[in-house]
Design a protein around this motif. Structure first.
Motif, PDB file in Angstrom:
ATOM      1  N   ILE A   1       0.854  -1.188   0.000  1.00 34.28           N
ATOM      2  CA  ILE A   1       0.000   0.000   0.000  1.00 34.28           C
ATOM      3  C   ILE A   1       0.889   1.235   0.000  1.00 34.28           C
ATOM      4  CG2 ILE A   1      -1.675   1.361   1.324  1.00 34.28           C
ATOM      5  CD1 ILE A   1      -2.738  -1.241   2.487  1.00 34.28           C
ATOM      6  N   ILE A   2       0.485   2.238  -0.797  1.00 39.25           N
ATOM      7  CA  ILE A   2       1.163   3.529  -0.796  1.00 39.25           C
ATOM      8  C   ILE A   2       0.160   4.590  -0.374  1.00 39.25           C
ATOM      9  CG2 ILE A   2       2.280   5.294  -2.221  1.00 39.25           C
ATOM     10  CD1 ILE A   2       3.250   3.041  -4.043  1.00 39.25           C
ATOM     11  N   LEU A   3       0.521   5.405   0.594  1.00 44.17           N
ATOM     12  CA  LEU A   3      -0.341   6.519   0.983  1.00 44.17           C
ATOM     13  C   LEU A   3       0.513   7.708   1.402  1.00 44.17           C
ATOM     14  CD1 LEU A   3      -0.343   6.428   4.347  1.00 44.17           C
ATOM     15  CD2 LEU A   3      -1.938   4.585   3.960  1.00 44.17           C
ATOM     16  N   GLY A   4      -0.078   8.893   1.318  1.00 44.88           N
ATOM     17  CA  GLY A   4       0.635  10.109   1.668  1.00 44.88           C
ATOM     18  C   GLY A   4       0.254  10.594   3.058  1.00 44.88           C
ATOM     19  N   GLN A   5       1.215  11.219   3.722  1.00 46.11           N
ATOM     20  CA  GLN A   5       0.931  11.798   5.031  1.00 46.11           C
ATOM     21  C   GLN A   5       1.775  13.046   5.214  1.00 46.11           C
ATOM     22  OE1 GLN A   5       0.170   9.443   8.748  1.00 46.11           O
ATOM     23  NE2 GLN A   5       2.112  10.332   9.388  1.00 46.11           N
ATOM     24  N   ALA A   6       1.116  14.130   5.620  1.00 46.68           N
ATOM     25  CA  ALA A   6       1.838  15.369   5.872  1.00 46.68           C
ATOM     26  C   ALA A   6       2.623  15.254   7.179  1.00 46.68           C
ATOM     27  CB  ALA A   6       0.859  16.537   5.951  1.00 46.68           C
ATOM     28  N   VAL A   7       3.707  16.011   7.258  1.00 50.39           N
ATOM     29  CA  VAL A   7       4.492  16.046   8.501  1.00 50.39           C
ATOM     30  C   VAL A   7       3.610  16.593   9.618  1.00 50.39           C
ATOM     31  CG1 VAL A   7       6.490  17.038   9.634  1.00 50.39           C
ATOM     32  CG2 VAL A   7       6.620  16.399   7.231  1.00 50.39           C
ATOM     33  N   GLN A   8       3.627  15.935  10.781  1.00 51.62           N
ATOM     34  CA  GLN A   8       2.781  16.333  11.900  1.00 51.62           C
ATOM     35  C   GLN A   8       3.617  16.837  13.072  1.00 51.62           C
ATOM     36  OE1 GLN A   8       0.591  12.652  12.551  1.00 51.62           O
ATOM     37  NE2 GLN A   8      -1.190  13.524  11.539  1.00 51.62           N
ATOM     38  N   THR A   9       3.031  17.736  13.839  1.00 53.54           N
ATOM     39  CA  THR A   9       3.655  18.170  15.067  1.00 53.54           C
ATOM     40  C   THR A   9       3.471  17.092  16.135  1.00 53.54           C
ATOM     41  OG1 THR A   9       1.660  19.229  15.918  1.00 53.54           O
ATOM     42  CG2 THR A   9       3.086  20.559  14.492  1.00 53.54           C
ATOM     43  N   LYS A  10       4.200  17.221  17.247  1.00 57.78           N
ATOM     44  CA  LYS A  10       4.038  16.258  18.339  1.00 57.78           C
ATOM     45  C   LYS A  10       2.604  16.238  18.843  1.00 57.78           C
ATOM     46  CE  LYS A  10       8.559  15.708  20.523  1.00 57.78           C
ATOM     47  NZ  LYS A  10       9.345  15.932  21.755  1.00 57.78           N
ATOM     48  N   LEU A  11       2.006  17.424  18.970  1.00 55.35           N
ATOM     49  CA  LEU A  11       0.629  17.508  19.461  1.00 55.35           C
ATOM     50  C   LEU A  11      -0.323  16.797  18.510  1.00 55.35           C
ATOM     51  CD1 LEU A  11      -1.444  18.579  21.461  1.00 55.35           C
ATOM     52  CD2 LEU A  11      -1.528  20.711  20.143  1.00 55.35           C
ATOM     53  N   GLU A  12      -0.134  17.001  17.195  1.00 57.40           N
ATOM     54  CA  GLU A  12      -1.002  16.348  16.220  1.00 57.40           C
ATOM     55  C   GLU A  12      -0.855  14.838  16.286  1.00 57.40           C
ATOM     56  OE1 GLU A  12      -1.487  19.484  12.533  1.00 57.40           O
ATOM     57  OE2 GLU A  12       0.422  18.445  12.776  1.00 57.40           O
ATOM     58  N   ARG A  13       0.372  14.360  16.476  1.00 57.89           N
ATOM     59  CA  ARG A  13       0.582  12.911  16.570  1.00 57.89           C
ATOM     60  C   ARG A  13      -0.116  12.333  17.798  1.00 57.89           C
ATOM     61  NH1 ARG A  13       5.877  14.210  14.701  1.00 57.89           N
ATOM     62  NH2 ARG A  13       6.728  14.121  16.817  1.00 57.89           N
ATOM     63  N   MET A  14      -0.186  13.131  18.872  1.00 58.64           N
ATOM     64  CA  MET A  14      -0.828  12.665  20.094  1.00 58.64           C
ATOM     65  C   MET A  14      -2.350  12.705  19.993  1.00 58.64           C
ATOM     66  SD  MET A  14       1.627  14.614  22.847  1.00 58.64           S
ATOM     67  CE  MET A  14       0.562  14.242  24.234  1.00 58.64           C
ATOM     68  N   VAL A  15      -2.870  13.739  19.305  1.00 51.79           N
ATOM     69  CA  VAL A  15      -4.317  13.972  19.298  1.00 51.79           C
ATOM     70  C   VAL A  15      -5.015  13.299  18.120  1.00 51.79           C
ATOM     71  CG1 VAL A  15      -6.096  15.756  19.106  1.00 51.79           C
ATOM     72  CG2 VAL A  15      -4.089  16.139  20.554  1.00 51.79           C
ATOM     73  N   LYS A  16      -4.404  13.381  16.942  1.00 52.73           N
ATOM     74  CA  LYS A  16      -5.074  12.885  15.739  1.00 52.73           C
ATOM     75  C   LYS A  16      -5.070  11.364  15.669  1.00 52.73           C
ATOM     76  CE  LYS A  16      -4.764  16.693  12.480  1.00 52.73           C
ATOM     77  NZ  LYS A  16      -4.343  17.092  11.115  1.00 52.73           N
ATOM     78  N   HIS A  17      -6.194  10.826  15.184  1.00 47.42           N
ATOM     79  CA  HIS A  17      -6.284   9.386  14.981  1.00 47.42           C
ATOM     80  C   HIS A  17      -5.490   9.012  13.734  1.00 47.42           C
ATOM     81  CE1 HIS A  17      -8.102   5.614  16.081  1.00 47.42           C
ATOM     82  NE2 HIS A  17      -8.403   5.389  14.822  1.00 47.42           N
ATOM     83  N   SER A  18      -4.722   7.961  13.784  1.00 45.41           N
ATOM     84  CA  SER A  18      -3.830   7.604  12.686  1.00 45.41           C
ATOM     85  C   SER A  18      -4.432   6.517  11.806  1.00 45.41           C
ATOM     86  CB  SER A  18      -2.483   7.133  13.250  1.00 45.41           C
ATOM     87  OG  SER A  18      -1.687   6.603  12.210  1.00 45.41           O
ATOM     88  N   LEU A  19      -4.576   6.835  10.532  1.00 44.49           N
ATOM     89  CA  LEU A  19      -5.027   5.848   9.552  1.00 44.49           C
ATOM     90  C   LEU A  19      -4.033   4.696   9.469  1.00 44.49           C
ATOM     91  CD1 LEU A  19      -6.737   4.851   7.135  1.00 44.49           C
ATOM     92  CD2 LEU A  19      -5.420   6.422   5.691  1.00 44.49           C
ATOM     93  N   ILE A  20      -2.760   5.032   9.556  1.00 42.08           N
ATOM     94  CA  ILE A  20      -1.717   4.000   9.444  1.00 42.08           C
ATOM     95  C   ILE A  20      -1.826   2.990  10.588  1.00 42.08           C
ATOM     96  CG2 ILE A  20       0.770   3.597   9.424  1.00 42.08           C
ATOM     97  CD1 ILE A  20       1.037   6.406   8.175  1.00 42.08           C
TER      98      ILE A  20
END
Length: 212
Positions: free
Chosen positions: A94-113
């Motif tokens: 599988i190939i998918l794109g992901q924008a660079v995230q801040t530490k806060l975004e990595r903690m808060v956002k749900h990850s598709l991966i």
């Protein structure tokens, strides 16, 4: 060993980069390549910009020799739809794109991966770093030109620009900028509504007008 590749696209700004990566993997492993777009609404409920985006993905699939998959989510999570396509088409990468995230975004956002890792086994996931730029659909299409579609033969309607035909159906043609051919879409205004038809190499891709 043959491996089948699934390229997941959502933002047209970086869809071509992902398609290029998928084409290279497809050729390296002598497998099949697919572009997958997961839609939150049914095709007949898509708005004007969503139709533009859908057609752009289809043109990229054609350009890079990939097969196009457009799936209505039907309320499912995107990861579940992807997992279903992986099983159905025997996908191994599988190939998918992901924008660079801040530490806060990595903690808060749900990850598709993370969701995909939980749902899939034996599938490699390639994550391509992409920009955060918000896509403007108007960047992909030429300004609309007055045109007509004219019936030739038993069923096919052909795009005519710069001529006036008595039996032609008038509308506006928006040409896809990334193509050298007459690819794009033709918009017919009906009262306060618009009917959008896909044009492929100068011919209407639909039979909706065959009875007119």
């Amino acid at each position: 060993m043959k491996e089948n590749i699934l390229i997941c696209v959502s933002n047209p700004n970086h869809a071509e980069i992902l398609a290029q990566r998928g084409k290279k993997l497809k050729e390296a492993f002598q497998g099949d390549g697919y572009i997958l777009s997961v839609e939150s609404r049914k095709h007949d409920e898509l708005d004007f910009n969503e139709l533009q985006t859908k057609y752009l993905f289809e043109s990229l699939a054609e350009k890079y020799g990939l097969k196009m998959l457009s799936k209505y989510a039907e309320g499912k999570k995107i990861a579940r739809v992807i997992a279903d396509m992986v099983q159905e088409h025997k996908i191994t990468q599988i190939i998918l794109g992901q924008a660079v995230q801040t530490k806060l975004e990595r903690m808060v956002k749900h990850s598709l991966i993370n969701d995909l890792f939980q749902l899939l086994e034996g599938v490699d996931i390639h994550v391509v770093e992409v920009s955060r730029k918000v896509h403007d659909p108007s960047d992909d299409w030429d300004k609309g030109l007055p045109a007509q579609i004219v019936k030739k033969g038993s069923d096919n309607y052909h795009l005519i620009i710069g001529e006036d035909h008595e039996n032609g159906i008038k509308g506006i043609f928006f040409k896809e900028l990334s193509s050298d051919f007459s690819n794009g879409f033709f918009v017919i205004q009906k009262d306060n509504n618009h009917e959008v038809l896909r044009i492929h190499h100068g011919v209407v891709d639909s039979n909706v007008l065959k009875d007119k």
